[in-house]
Design a protein around this motif. Structure first.
Motif, short mmCIF file in Angstrom:
data_model
loop_
_atom_site.label_atom_id
_atom_site.label_comp_id
_atom_site.label_asym_id
_atom_site.label_seq_id
_atom_site.Cartn_x
_atom_site.Cartn_y
_atom_site.Cartn_z
N UNK A 114 72.27 64.60 35.74
CA UNK A 114 73.00 65.51 34.87
C UNK A 114 72.68 65.31 33.39
N UNK A 125 69.40 66.91 32.50
CA UNK A 125 69.60 68.37 32.46
C UNK A 125 70.26 68.77 31.13
N UNK A 138 68.19 70.98 28.30
CA UNK A 138 68.65 72.35 28.09
C UNK A 138 69.38 72.47 26.75
N UNK A 139 69.43 71.37 26.02
CA UNK A 139 70.00 71.45 24.66
C UNK A 139 71.51 71.47 24.63
N UNK A 140 72.14 70.70 25.51
CA UNK A 140 73.60 70.69 25.50
C UNK A 140 74.18 69.53 24.70
N UNK A 169 77.83 78.19 32.13
CA UNK A 169 76.61 78.25 31.35
C UNK A 169 76.87 77.82 29.91
N UNK A 170 78.16 77.65 29.55
CA UNK A 170 78.48 77.41 28.15
C UNK A 170 78.23 75.96 27.77
N UNK A 171 78.22 75.71 26.48
CA UNK A 171 78.18 74.34 26.01
C UNK A 171 76.88 73.91 25.37
N UNK A 172 76.00 74.86 24.98
CA UNK A 172 74.78 74.45 24.28
C UNK A 172 75.10 73.98 22.88
N UNK A 189 68.10 74.57 34.54
CA UNK A 189 69.11 75.51 35.04
C UNK A 189 69.21 76.75 34.16
N UNK A 190 68.97 76.60 32.85
CA UNK A 190 69.02 77.77 31.96
C UNK A 190 67.96 78.79 32.36
N UNK A 227 75.63 75.61 37.47
CA UNK A 227 75.01 74.37 37.04
C UNK A 227 75.29 73.32 38.10
N UNK A 228 74.63 72.17 37.96
CA UNK A 228 74.74 71.14 38.98
C UNK A 228 76.19 70.80 39.32
#
Lengths: 296, 254
Positions: free
Chosen positions: A285, A288, A292-294, B1-4, B79-80, B217-218
């Motif tokens: 995780x 990931x 993905x830039x989180x 999908x949020x949280x970038x 995942x994006x 997402x995972x």
């Protein structure tokens, strides 16, 4: 006997044998068990260097935690992760650059061709010729282009006479893709070249002493996109002859130039795998989230 | 999908999903209006449906442009990237739903102009029933897409079997009808196309439902009951069901 280790992510649990890690030379064999929390295959079939349970402390700070990783021949491995994750510190362990920092303490074992590089008998100067390094900012010597390349071979006695030295200088510059640009001004100062040329000069300097491994610490972060593209192209060519370890903050760069990618987080090696797998289907995780830039 | 970390990226993806949902709403409306036009023999309404078909295609094109822009600007990975491509596939399915609505509207006009109403008046009941089923599947699939609800998506995909059953039933009736009186062959063929169009809408609804696990997402996949394998298993079983079902449909038509 085995134990469950829960790394930073509770979703990822790996059963690992509790058995003590055997001598580094033994577990460099592919398939042998290595005690690690890392997700993915830390070993490779054709390893030039092996790191086993490497820990680095800077005084009180535990900068690298129990990292085991193989560096494969003729391949590029990218080390990625947020600032302060220990990737550069780990890179610097591979040619004992951390020795120069008084408060740094390195534990665990690191081998080059099966020989422990932290052994007392190890000649560090010799080691750094075999495991060369290219830094973030190009750092040519304040000497001529020729002397920048010739210095290493000369002190390591790699050239018997002037003709041989000329030969080494020319091949090194050619391998670094710089020969055509500088062949008519070898006596000009290296510092007079453009940033991208200076970086290729530093790469030529590293390969002049015939290394096995080249370490690169963000080699393109001070360069423009075109110079960056040339270095990336060069890295791919150099892979034919050397093992390359590159630390980069630019994830697209890691995806472009490497065959394996290792993700570091808070001093731990979280995940390592084929670059394609890491960027399309990371298993951890944290990996990931980072790619993905989180966070970061 | 949020949280970038780059929050505008979240906004971009959200915006993309909203557009797909709007497109889905339009698609559902088109199917409903086309079937209504058919049942009522209302050519005017049918022409309206045909006129609005370009809107659905327009949505599809603008969504594709947005996806190209997102990939170029954000360079999504893992995942994006999967989610964005899955959203693109949903838009493609919805474009085909729009095409099905246009086809139904055209067939409705043709059936009207042939002077002869449907071969069997009660066949319209089948059409209505099939269209109700297809539209409700589509609505549920889009709802599951909106909420990233894996369980509901899987249940929706299952219902395609029911729709296929209805289609087979209606086909058998039409075969009997045309055997009794070969003069009705042309209208019967038109009707078969009509029913097939509705059956395809169900297929697209199932395909949309099958895309939902790719949006998860995972952690979401884990919450729905298992490891990352769960989503893959669902997709695989859907694909398998696809193979098992397609051949009989095609052979009966051919």
């Amino acid at each position: 006997m085995s134990t469950e280790i829960a790394p930073t992510d509770p979703n990822v649990r790996i059963r690992v044998p509790r058995a003590r890690v055997a001598a580094a030379a033994d577990d460099s064999q592919p398939g042998s068990k290595i005690e690690t929390k890392t997700v993915g295959q830390v070993t490779v079939a054709d390893a030039v260097m092996t790191a086993r349970r490497v820990n680095v402390h800077y005084g009180e700070k535990h900068a690298v935690k129990d990292v085991s990783l193989d560096i494969g021949r003729n391949a590029v491995i990218a080390l990625i992760g947020p600032s302060g994750c220990g990737k550069s510190t780990f890179l610097r362990c591979l040619n004992r650059m951390n020795d120069t920092i008084d408060s740094a303490r390195v534990d665990g074992s690191i081998t080059l061709d099966g020989v422990d590089i932290y052994e007392k008998r190890q000649d560090v100067v010799q080691l750094r010729a075999r495991v060369g390094m290219v830094f973030q900012k190009p750092n040519p010597f304040p000497k001529s282009i020729y002397e920048n390349i010739a210095y290493g071979p000369r002190i390591h006695g790699l050239a018997a006479n002037r003709a041989e030295l000329d030969e080494v200088v020319q091949t090194s510059l050619a391998k670094a893709g710089l020969w055509e640009e500088v062949k008519d001004r070898l006596d000009h100062p290296g510092t007079g070249l453009s940033g991208g040329q200076q970086q290729r000069l530093c790469i030529a300097r590293a390969i002049a002493v015939d290394p096995e491994v080249i370490l690169m610490d963000e080699p393109c972060s001070a360069l423009d996109p075109i110079a960056t593209a040339r270095i990336e192209d060069l890295i791919d060519e150099l892979r034919q002859n050397y093992a390359i370890v590159i630390v980069t903050h630019n994830m697209q760069q890691a995806a472009r130039v490497s065959q394996r990618t290792a993700y570091f987080h808070l001093g731990e090696l979280v995940e390592v795998g084929a670059t394609n797998q890491i960027f399309t289907n990371p298993r951890h995780r944290l990996t990931e989230d980072y790619i993905t830039g989180r966070f970061g | 999908m949020e949280g970038h970390t780059v929050r505008t990226f979240d906004g971009d993806i959200l915006n993309l999903r909203m557009r797909v949902l709007a497109m889905g709403g339009l698609g559902i409306d088109q199917i409903q209006r086309a079937v209504l036009a058919l049942v009522r023999g209302d050519d005017e309404a049918a022409r309206e449906v045909i006129g609005r078909a370009a809107q659905v295609t327009g949505y599809g094109q603008s969504i594709e442009e947005e996806i190209i822009g997102l990939i170029a600007r954000r360079q999504p990975v893992a995942s994006d990237l999967r989610a964005i491509l899955a959203i693109g596939r949903v838009a493609t399915d919805l474009e085909r739903v729009g095409n099905a609505a246009r086809k139904i509207a055209r067939l409705s006009i043709e059936l009207n102009s042939s002077g002869e109403r449907s071969p069997l008046p009660h066949l319209y009941n089948d059409v209505r029933k099939m269209s109700r089923l297809a539209v409700s599947m589509l609505r549920d699939a889009l709802d599951a897409f909106d909420r990233v609800d894996l369980a509901s998506a899987a249940a929706t995909a299952e219902r395609d079997l029911e729709l296929d059953g209805e289609f087979q039933l209606a086909l058998r009736e039409l075969v009997t009808y045309v055997m009794e009186d070969p003069r009705h062959l042309k209208t019967t063929v038109h009707t078969v196309f009509l029913l097939k169009a509705l059956e395809r809408v169900g297929d697209h609804a199932r395909s949309i439902a099958a895309s939902v696990p790719r949006l998860a997402r995972r952690e979401d996949a884990g919450a729905a009951g298992a490891e990352a394998g769960a989503g893959v298993a669902t997709l695989a079983s859907l694909a398998l069901a696809d193979h098992q079902r397609e051949p009989p449909t095609e052979s009966r038509l051919g």
